[in-house]
Design a protein around this motif. Structure first.
Motif, PDB file in Angstrom:
ATOM      1  N   SER A  94       2.904   4.324  -2.067  1.00 18.18           N
ATOM      2  CA  SER A  94       3.004   2.873  -1.915  1.00 18.18           C
ATOM      3  C   SER A  94       3.143   2.492  -0.445  1.00 18.18           C
ATOM      4  O   SER A  94       2.501   1.554   0.034  1.00 18.18           O
ATOM      5  CB  SER A  94       4.209   2.355  -2.709  1.00 18.18           C
ATOM      6  OG  SER A  94       4.400   0.993  -2.485  1.00 18.18           O
ATOM      7  N   GLY A  95       3.966   3.226   0.294  1.00 20.41           N
ATOM      8  CA  GLY A  95       4.155   2.941   1.712  1.00 20.41           C
ATOM      9  C   GLY A  95       2.886   3.138   2.520  1.00 20.41           C
ATOM     10  O   GLY A  95       2.575   2.342   3.404  1.00 20.41           O
ATOM     11  N   LEU A  96       2.136   4.196   2.212  1.00 20.30           N
ATOM     12  CA  LEU A  96       0.899   4.457   2.942  1.00 20.30           C
ATOM     13  C   LEU A  96      -0.147   3.378   2.691  1.00 20.30           C
ATOM     14  O   LEU A  96      -1.023   3.156   3.521  1.00 20.30           O
ATOM     15  CB  LEU A  96       0.336   5.834   2.573  1.00 20.30           C
ATOM     16  CG  LEU A  96       1.131   7.019   3.120  1.00 20.30           C
ATOM     17  CD1 LEU A  96       0.655   8.315   2.478  1.00 20.30           C
ATOM     18  CD2 LEU A  96       1.046   7.082   4.637  1.00 20.30           C
ATOM     19  N   LYS A  97      -0.057   2.708   1.562  1.00 24.67           N
ATOM     20  CA  LYS A  97      -1.016   1.653   1.230  1.00 24.67           C
ATOM     21  C   LYS A  97      -0.643   0.303   1.841  1.00 24.67           C
ATOM     22  O   LYS A  97      -1.486  -0.574   1.936  1.00 24.67           O
ATOM     23  CB  LYS A  97      -1.109   1.510  -0.291  1.00 24.67           C
ATOM     24  CG  LYS A  97      -1.768   2.703  -0.966  1.00 24.67           C
ATOM     25  CD  LYS A  97      -1.628   2.660  -2.469  1.00 24.67           C
ATOM     26  CE  LYS A  97      -2.285   1.450  -3.047  1.00 24.67           C
ATOM     27  NZ  LYS A  97      -2.363   1.456  -4.495  1.00 24.67           N
ATOM     28  N   THR A  98       0.616   0.141   2.253  1.00 25.31           N
ATOM     29  CA  THR A  98       1.063  -1.189   2.680  1.00 25.31           C
ATOM     30  C   THR A  98       1.656  -1.256   4.078  1.00 25.31           C
ATOM     31  O   THR A  98       1.774  -2.344   4.635  1.00 25.31           O
ATOM     32  CB  THR A  98       2.118  -1.738   1.692  1.00 25.31           C
ATOM     33  OG1 THR A  98       3.225  -0.826   1.649  1.00 25.31           O
ATOM     34  CG2 THR A  98       1.524  -1.916   0.304  1.00 25.31           C
ATOM     35  N   LYS A  99       2.037  -0.126   4.650  1.00 28.32           N
ATOM     36  CA  LYS A  99       2.713  -0.138   5.949  1.00 28.32           C
ATOM     37  C   LYS A  99       1.875   0.578   7.003  1.00 28.32           C
ATOM     38  O   LYS A  99       0.936   1.304   6.688  1.00 28.32           O
ATOM     39  CB  LYS A  99       4.073   0.548   5.836  1.00 28.32           C
ATOM     40  CG  LYS A  99       5.024  -0.168   4.899  1.00 28.32           C
ATOM     41  CD  LYS A  99       6.348   0.544   4.836  1.00 28.32           C
ATOM     42  CE  LYS A  99       7.299  -0.180   3.888  1.00 28.32           C
ATOM     43  NZ  LYS A  99       8.574   0.528   3.779  1.00 28.32           N
TER      44      LYS A  99
END
Length: 139
Positions: A94-99
């Motif tokens: 999730s973090g790699l997709k949004t941050k």
């Protein structure tokens, strides 16, 4: 043209004061330096990402390692569109997709072939990733 690109990489490393000999850089798949001054279509960028993952998957199957260096925004798009559903649901996915990634962040990424729903056939997907060398996402 390819030898000129390899020479540029070696020269950059020399200027940076690299203590070791420059790593062997395979530029055989590079046909030209390309800089987009105007936006690339989302469809074109998506196809290039899928092609990149297929190439990395094929290279990683052989001896040695496959390395991809890219801008945080490019990597975020790659993860947005090409994570397995299971990995996308994790905190890291999730973090790699949004941050954004930290500057010079390094990831170890695992790829696998999965059935491509609606696309027919198989696609290469990111099934796991972990930061190494103490790097991570920007806060």
């Amino acid at each position: 043209r390819r030898s000129a690109l390899a020479a540029k990489v070696s020269e950059e490393l020399r200027l940076l004061g690299a203590a070791r000999p420059a790593p062997e850089v395979d530029v055989s798949a590079v046909s030209e330096e390309k800089w987009y001054v105007i936006g690339e279509s989302a469809e074109s960028a998506s196809e290039r990402m899928k092609s990149l993952l297929r190439e990395l998957f094929a290279r990683a199957a052989g001896p040695g390692s496959a390395v991809f260096v890219g801008h945080s925004c490019v990597l975020r798009q790659l993860f947005e569109e090409n994570c397995s559903a299971e990995f996308a649901a994790t905190e890291t996915g999730s973090g790699l997709k949004t941050k954004h990634l930290q500057n010079c962040a390094v990831l170890r990424v695992s790829l696998a072939r999965e059935s491509a729903d609606g696309e027919g056939g198989e696609a290469v997907r990111v099934v796991d990733a972990a930061f190494v060398f103490g790097t991570g996402l920007k806060d």
